[in-house]
Motif scaffolding. Structure first.
Motif, mmCIF file in Angstrom:
data_model
loop_
_atom_site.group_PDB
_atom_site.id
_atom_site.type_symbol
_atom_site.label_atom_id
_atom_site.label_comp_id
_atom_site.label_asym_id
_atom_site.label_seq_id
_atom_site.Cartn_x
_atom_site.Cartn_y
_atom_site.Cartn_z
ATOM 1 N N LYS A 26 101.756 0.349 137.264
ATOM 2 C CA LYS A 26 102.356 -0.246 136.071
ATOM 3 C C LYS A 26 103.555 0.571 135.589
ATOM 4 O O LYS A 26 104.619 0.018 135.269
ATOM 5 N N LEU A 29 106.627 0.348 137.913
ATOM 6 C CA LEU A 29 107.358 -0.921 137.845
ATOM 7 C C LEU A 29 108.381 -0.964 136.710
ATOM 8 O O LEU A 29 109.186 -1.888 136.635
ATOM 9 N N THR A 33 111.399 -2.400 141.473
ATOM 10 C CA THR A 33 110.912 -3.747 141.757
ATOM 11 C C THR A 33 109.643 -3.642 142.603
ATOM 12 O O THR A 33 109.375 -2.578 143.193
ATOM 13 N N PRO A 34 108.852 -4.704 142.691
ATOM 14 C CA PRO A 34 107.640 -4.656 143.529
ATOM 15 C C PRO A 34 107.924 -4.288 144.987
ATOM 16 O O PRO A 34 107.155 -3.539 145.599
ATOM 17 N N ALA A 84 101.655 -4.699 143.582
ATOM 18 C CA ALA A 84 102.909 -4.491 142.856
ATOM 19 C C ALA A 84 103.393 -5.786 142.215
ATOM 20 O O ALA A 84 103.778 -5.812 141.040
ATOM 21 N N PHE A 85 103.363 -6.883 142.967
ATOM 22 C CA PHE A 85 103.777 -8.173 142.415
ATOM 23 C C PHE A 85 102.786 -8.653 141.347
ATOM 24 O O PHE A 85 103.198 -9.206 140.319
ATOM 25 N N GLU A 87 100.944 -6.969 139.245
ATOM 26 C CA GLU A 87 101.028 -6.246 137.978
ATOM 27 C C GLU A 87 102.341 -6.483 137.224
ATOM 28 O O GLU A 87 102.557 -5.900 136.165
ATOM 29 N N THR A 88 103.194 -7.344 137.770
ATOM 30 C CA THR A 88 104.344 -7.786 136.972
ATOM 31 C C THR A 88 103.923 -8.833 135.949
ATOM 32 O O THR A 88 104.662 -9.104 135.000
ATOM 33 N N GLU A 89 102.727 -9.405 136.124
ATOM 34 C CA GLU A 89 102.271 -10.485 135.244
ATOM 35 C C GLU A 89 100.905 -10.235 134.612
ATOM 36 O O GLU A 89 100.580 -10.847 133.603
ATOM 37 N N GLN A 147 99.012 -13.850 129.683
ATOM 38 C CA GLN A 147 99.252 -13.383 131.039
ATOM 39 C C GLN A 147 99.132 -14.528 132.040
ATOM 40 O O GLN A 147 98.369 -15.471 131.841
ATOM 41 N N TYR A 151 98.733 -15.006 139.178
ATOM 42 C CA TYR A 151 99.014 -13.779 139.924
ATOM 43 C C TYR A 151 97.730 -13.040 140.300
ATOM 44 O O TYR A 151 97.757 -12.130 141.132
ATOM 45 N N SER A 216 110.242 6.620 137.375
ATOM 46 C CA SER A 216 109.349 5.833 138.226
ATOM 47 C C SER A 216 109.066 6.533 139.544
ATOM 48 O O SER A 216 107.966 6.430 140.092
#
Length: 291
Positions: A26, A29, A33-34, A84-85, A87-89, A147, A151, A216
């Protein structure tokens, strides 16, 4: 030390390490990017493992490399990007909870594809743990309605990948040292990770000079070295000295650590989620008791 005691130590350490991985993803990010996160995580972990155990790959026979390759993509490469993708949402704590479906998938794939037998206790414990996971998911959806839970499917796909990996290690790589498996995995993944990183825009001047990216990179370094590199070796050993169900039951205890990190990071959790976590722990106990 007997394997019976040792496996519980490995389980506790991996729970702490991997439970902390979700908050590190988290935080990473924020500046990455993922695609960048997944690629850098792989490359940093590969560098670390090569420094401490590159020569161990000599113990991998030519006939074993097909399993090492499958294990590399299923157990490391693909899940790194899926999480990774995801946890963007969705929150880091929710992602860790969804990952708890891994033991059930491991059980099913083990029986149907890999001819690995499981006891009634293991099956019953997995079901109890899954009930706790479902309760956590439903409560999490009500607490965090904004949320995008589509995802969540990415995390479930990662669980399938982990289940494939652990069954392959137990069925076909029992004789290979854990350090050799880990190094073999990452020697396979270096080129794909470099390709992804090159096409992710990471080397653009505005990215390289961005202070958020620098912060990061610190988080991703910790994630890669401890949460991927060291943990990968420990998990391979755990699979070899225990059962696939026991090894993947670490995903039942991971959410508890992840939830604590989430609370510290102002993610919302309720008393019902805490109670559901207790059900998860009960499931782990039932799946691994001797009688």
């Amino acid at each position: 030390m007997q394997n019976t005691k040792l496996k519980w130590i490995y389980l506790a350490v991996l729970s702490l390490v991997w439970g902390s991985s979700f908050i590190l993803i988290k935080k990473s990010l924020i500046g990455l990017t993922p695609l960048q996160l997944g690629a850098l995580r792989t490359l940093f972990a590969a560098t670390f493992l090569f420094l401490i155990g590159f020569r161990s790959m000599r113990k991998i026979a030519t006939s074993d490399w097909k399993w090492v390759i499958i294990s590399a993509f299923a157990g490391t490469f693909i899940p790194a990007f899926l999480f990774a993708f995801a946890e963007t949402e969705i929150d880091s704590g929710i992602a860790s909870i969804l990952n708890s479906t891994t033991p059930l998938v491991t059980l099913i794939l083990g029986m149907l594809i890999f001819s690995i037998r499981f006891s009634k206790n293991q099956f019953f414990g997995v079901i109890v743990g899954l009930i706790g996971c479902v309760a956590l998911i439903l409560e999490g959806a009500s607490v965090n309605p904004n949320q995008n839970y589509w995802y969540a499917l990415l995390v479930l796909c990662a669980s399938v990948c982990y289940a494939i990996n652990v069954n392959i290690i137990k069925r076909y790589m029992q004789h290979i040292p854990p350090m050799a498996i880990a190094n073999g995995n990452f020697i396979v993944l270096v080129i794909p990770a470099l390709i992804v990183l090159c096409f992710s825009g990471f080397f653009k001047a505005e990215v390289v000079t961005n202070p958020k990216v620098h912060v990061s990179l610190v988080y991703i370094s910790i994630l890669a070295i401890v949460g991927t590199g060291i943990a990968k070796v420990l998990f391979n050993k755990l699979v070899q000295i225990s059962t696939p169900v026991f090894a993947t039951s670490v995903t039942y205890t991971i959410p508890i650590v992840a939830m604590l990190w989430g609370i510290l990071d102002n993610e919302k959790f309720t008393l019902y989620q805490v109670l559901a976590s207790g059900v998860i722990i009960l499931g782990v106990y039932l799946a691994n008791r001797n009688k």
